[in-house]
Design a protein around this motif. Structure first.
Motif, PDB file in Angstrom:
ATOM      1  N   GLY A 279       0.794  -1.223   0.000  1.00 39.61           N
ATOM      2  CA  GLY A 279       0.000   0.000   0.000  1.00 39.61           C
ATOM      3  C   GLY A 279       0.823   1.267   0.000  1.00 39.61           C
ATOM      4  N   PHE A 280       2.157   1.142   0.001  1.00 40.68           N
ATOM      5  CA  PHE A 280       3.024   2.297   0.175  1.00 40.68           C
ATOM      6  C   PHE A 280       4.031   2.396  -0.966  1.00 40.68           C
ATOM      7  N   VAL A 281       4.266   3.600  -1.434  1.00 39.19           N
ATOM      8  CA  VAL A 281       5.213   3.803  -2.530  1.00 39.19           C
ATOM      9  C   VAL A 281       6.648   3.744  -2.032  1.00 39.19           C
ATOM     10  N   SER A 282       6.902   4.240  -0.810  1.00 38.04           N
ATOM     11  CA  SER A 282       8.276   4.269  -0.302  1.00 38.04           C
ATOM     12  C   SER A 282       8.308   3.917   1.177  1.00 38.04           C
ATOM     13  N   ASP A 283       9.523   3.768   1.713  1.00 43.01           N
ATOM     14  CA  ASP A 283       9.706   3.357   3.109  1.00 43.01           C
ATOM     15  C   ASP A 283       9.582   4.557   4.043  1.00 43.01           C
ATOM     16  N   HIS A 284       8.408   5.187   4.065  1.00 42.95           N
ATOM     17  CA  HIS A 284       8.272   6.345   4.933  1.00 42.95           C
ATOM     18  C   HIS A 284       7.950   5.894   6.361  1.00 42.95           C
ATOM     19  N   MET A 285       7.527   6.837   7.207  1.00 45.48           N
ATOM     20  CA  MET A 285       7.445   6.562   8.642  1.00 45.48           C
ATOM     21  C   MET A 285       6.530   5.400   8.976  1.00 45.48           C
ATOM     22  N   GLU A 286       5.465   5.235   8.249  1.00 39.73           N
ATOM     23  CA  GLU A 286       4.527   4.169   8.609  1.00 39.73           C
ATOM     24  C   GLU A 286       5.087   2.789   8.292  1.00 39.73           C
ATOM     25  N   VAL A 287       6.009   2.723   7.364  1.00 39.59           N
ATOM     26  CA  VAL A 287       6.729   1.475   7.127  1.00 39.59           C
ATOM     27  C   VAL A 287       7.844   1.336   8.161  1.00 39.59           C
ATOM     28  N   LEU A 288       8.590   2.417   8.352  1.00 38.50           N
ATOM     29  CA  LEU A 288       9.736   2.403   9.264  1.00 38.50           C
ATOM     30  C   LEU A 288       9.318   2.092  10.694  1.00 38.50           C
ATOM     31  N   TYR A 289       8.203   2.670  11.158  1.00 35.45           N
ATOM     32  CA  TYR A 289       7.784   2.435  12.541  1.00 35.45           C
ATOM     33  C   TYR A 289       6.820   1.255  12.647  1.00 35.45           C
ATOM     34  N   ASP A 290       5.713   1.297  11.919  1.00 30.11           N
ATOM     35  CA  ASP A 290       4.658   0.306  12.128  1.00 30.11           C
ATOM     36  C   ASP A 290       5.078  -1.108  11.734  1.00 30.11           C
ATOM     37  N   LEU A 291       5.934  -1.233  10.732  1.00 33.33           N
ATOM     38  CA  LEU A 291       6.394  -2.562  10.326  1.00 33.33           C
ATOM     39  C   LEU A 291       7.785  -2.871  10.872  1.00 33.33           C
ATOM     40  N   ASP A 292       8.765  -2.011  10.541  1.00 32.06           N
ATOM     41  CA  ASP A 292      10.145  -2.312  10.913  1.00 32.06           C
ATOM     42  C   ASP A 292      10.371  -2.243  12.420  1.00 32.06           C
ATOM     43  N   THR A 293       9.582  -1.452  13.122  1.00 41.00           N
ATOM     44  CA  THR A 293       9.769  -1.314  14.565  1.00 41.00           C
ATOM     45  C   THR A 293       8.714  -2.102  15.342  1.00 41.00           C
ATOM     46  N   GLU A 294       7.458  -1.684  15.234  1.00 45.26           N
ATOM     47  CA  GLU A 294       6.403  -2.264  16.070  1.00 45.26           C
ATOM     48  C   GLU A 294       6.092  -3.710  15.700  1.00 45.26           C
ATOM     49  N   ALA A 295       5.809  -3.978  14.425  1.00 47.24           N
ATOM     50  CA  ALA A 295       5.448  -5.345  14.025  1.00 47.24           C
ATOM     51  C   ALA A 295       6.632  -6.296  14.154  1.00 47.24           C
ATOM     52  N   THR A 296       7.828  -5.808  13.863  1.00 47.38           N
ATOM     53  CA  THR A 296       9.008  -6.656  13.991  1.00 47.38           C
ATOM     54  C   THR A 296       9.266  -7.003  15.451  1.00 47.38           C
ATOM     55  N   ALA A 297       9.040  -6.032  16.358  1.00 48.46           N
ATOM     56  CA  ALA A 297       9.175  -6.319  17.788  1.00 48.46           C
ATOM     57  C   ALA A 297       8.126  -7.339  18.240  1.00 48.46           C
ATOM     58  N   LYS A 298       6.921  -7.226  17.732  1.00 50.35           N
ATOM     59  CA  LYS A 298       5.875  -8.185  18.071  1.00 50.35           C
ATOM     60  C   LYS A 298       6.255  -9.586  17.612  1.00 50.35           C
ATOM     61  N   ALA A 299       6.806  -9.679  16.410  1.00 52.49           N
ATOM     62  CA  ALA A 299       7.226 -10.982  15.898  1.00 52.49           C
ATOM     63  C   ALA A 299       8.332 -11.579  16.762  1.00 52.49           C
ATOM     64  N   ALA A 300       9.277 -10.735  17.199  1.00 52.64           N
ATOM     65  CA  ALA A 300      10.349 -11.232  18.058  1.00 52.64           C
ATOM     66  C   ALA A 300       9.782 -11.740  19.377  1.00 52.64           C
ATOM     67  N   GLU A 301       8.800 -11.031  19.913  1.00 54.74           N
ATOM     68  CA  GLU A 301       8.142 -11.457  21.149  1.00 54.74           C
ATOM     69  C   GLU A 301       7.468 -12.816  20.964  1.00 54.74           C
ATOM     70  N   LEU A 302       6.921 -13.037  19.785  1.00 49.44           N
ATOM     71  CA  LEU A 302       6.233 -14.289  19.481  1.00 49.44           C
ATOM     72  C   LEU A 302       7.193 -15.409  19.099  1.00 49.44           C
ATOM     73  N   GLY A 303       8.449 -15.068  18.842  1.00 56.73           N
ATOM     74  CA  GLY A 303       9.391 -16.060  18.338  1.00 56.73           C
ATOM     75  C   GLY A 303       9.115 -16.436  16.894  1.00 56.73           C
ATOM     76  N   LEU A 304       8.572 -15.497  16.132  1.00 55.93           N
ATOM     77  CA  LEU A 304       8.187 -15.744  14.745  1.00 55.93           C
ATOM     78  C   LEU A 304       9.172 -15.053  13.805  1.00 55.93           C
ATOM     79  N   PRO A 305       9.911 -15.791  12.993  1.00 56.93           N
ATOM     80  CA  PRO A 305      10.813 -15.153  12.033  1.00 56.93           C
ATOM     81  C   PRO A 305      10.024 -14.334  11.010  1.00 56.93           C
ATOM     82  N   VAL A 306      10.424 -13.084  10.807  1.00 57.46           N
ATOM     83  CA  VAL A 306       9.778 -12.228   9.819  1.00 57.46           C
ATOM     84  C   VAL A 306      10.839 -11.501   8.996  1.00 57.46           C
ATOM     85  N   ARG A 307      10.470 -11.148   7.795  1.00 60.90           N
ATOM     86  CA  ARG A 307      11.252 -10.253   6.960  1.00 60.90           C
ATOM     87  C   ARG A 307      10.275  -9.277   6.327  1.00 60.90           C
TER      88      ARG A 307
END
Length: 375
Positions: A279-307
């Protein structure tokens, strides 16, 4: 064909985006611009701005737009398309009205506009058109003669937008540990919007459950998933999920949220997930924070490998797609038959938004605090 790179009747292209702060002192004034017309307390704006402060008060979106601007100019010059490219923003410098004023003073009379929003919705399309109308009216009030302005069609299913994202998913899968790669699921991510806004997105004939907004994203996701299967030889299950919800909790927004989806996938025994921000043209804040920071931290908490796969950004294929859209629209304006490019099942979008397209019926979030077109 001698006129294959003929952009007439147009004499300029405007890259129109959302804008973002470029330092800590910019954050609250930027959010004040985003929430103009709404009485938002200063403390609430500072609270919302915390995502920006985590990154030094700088949104990456302006830097990414500068890179895209240079990519477009290089592509046009390299292909003999003599069309100057300008850049303006909705909510931060360079402001749209200032850029249009510059274009008038440069003698531009017929302008094409490409926005950094690929899909149909009020905030992703119609609001940009309203911003353009307001800016042109402001120029007229100053005694200037505004140019004629046309917005390029939605490019969500143009090959130059879809194919780089498919490549990005393939690369992200390859980055997963080998033992979990074959069983990985794909979460195609986009910005959540109010359900009422989704249901009335696109032309009236598309209104209904999810409207054009959901339908277009599903078509792109399906197209990318098919391409990934063809390139890897593996069928990866997928789902369209959402992120960056804001606003009053009693207002229904599109779901599931990416973090909830990751938890559900982990509980279901899925070994890994690739998050693909289609849904995004570039890696702006909503990608940088909501995916790379928040969702990635959630995955680490779950023990789920994500990329997380890459967005299109300034990929040369995307710049070429914009050139293709410019030439397509210019030919249509001259009355020359054209065959628009589109992948998937939906076909090319309309050049002119029909009456009733994406009406502004949805409740607006109190303070989104994000540099996407859906704030």
């Amino acid at each position: 064909m001698p006129d294959v790179l003929d952009a007439t009747p147009y004499d300029a292209l405007l890259l129109l985006s959302f804008g973002g702060p470029e330092g800590p002192d910019d954050v609250v004034p930027f959010l004040r611009n985003v929430t103009r017309g709404r009485d938002i307390p200063e403390e609430r704006l500072k609270e919302v701005g915390q995502h920006y402060f985590l990154f030094g008060g700088v949104s990456p979106i302006n830097g990414q737009n500068r890179a895209l601007l240079e990519a477009l100019r290089a592509d046009f010059a390299g292909h003999g398309l003599d069309l100057p490219v300008y850049w303006g923003n909705r909510n931060w410098a360079p402001y749209l009205t200032d850029t249009l004023r510059e274009m008038v003073r440069d003698g531009r009379r017929r302008v094409l506009v490409v926005t950094t929003s690929a899909y149909a919705s009020y905030s992703g399309c119609r609001q940009y058109r309203e911003n353009l109308a307001d800016a042109l009216a402001a120029l007229a009030a100053e005694g200037l003669e505004p140019p004629a302005v046309d917005k390029l069609r939605h490019y969500f299913n143009h090959p130059g937008f879809v194919e780089p994202m498919a490549d990005g998913v393939v690369r992200a899968l390859a980055e997963l540990p080998e033992e979990v790669r074959a069983g990985a699921h794909i979460a195609f991510c986009t910005h959540s919007i109010p359900v009422s806004a989704a249901d009335t997105s696109g032309p009236p004939g598309d209104h209904g459950d999810g409207g054009a907004y959901v339908r277009q994203h599903l078509d792109v996701a399906r197209t990318i998933a098919d391409a990934v299967r063809e390139r890897t030889g593996t069928e990866h299950p997928w789902r369209l999920v959402y992120q960056s919800r804001s606003g009053a909790p009693h207002i229904p927004w599109l779901e599931p949220d990416i973090c909830d989806h990751l938890a559900e996938r982990r509980e279901a025994g899925v070994p890994a997930v690739v998050m693909a921000p289609i849904g995004f043209v570039s890696d702006h804040m909503e990608v940088l924070y909501d995916l790379d920071t928040e969702a990635t931290a959630k995955a680490a908490e779950l023990g789920l490998p994500v990329r997380r796969s890459a967005t299109v950004g300034d990929d040369p294929r995307f710049a070429a797609a914009v050139r293709d859209l410019v030439l397509e629209r210019a030919a249509a304006e001259r009355g020359t038959p054209v065959a628009p490019c589109a992948l998937g099942a939906l076909g090319p979008s309309h050049d002119l938004c029909p009456v009733g397209c994406c009406p502004a019926r949805a409740p607006r979030p109190a303070a989104a605090g994000a540099d996407s077109p859906y704030a």
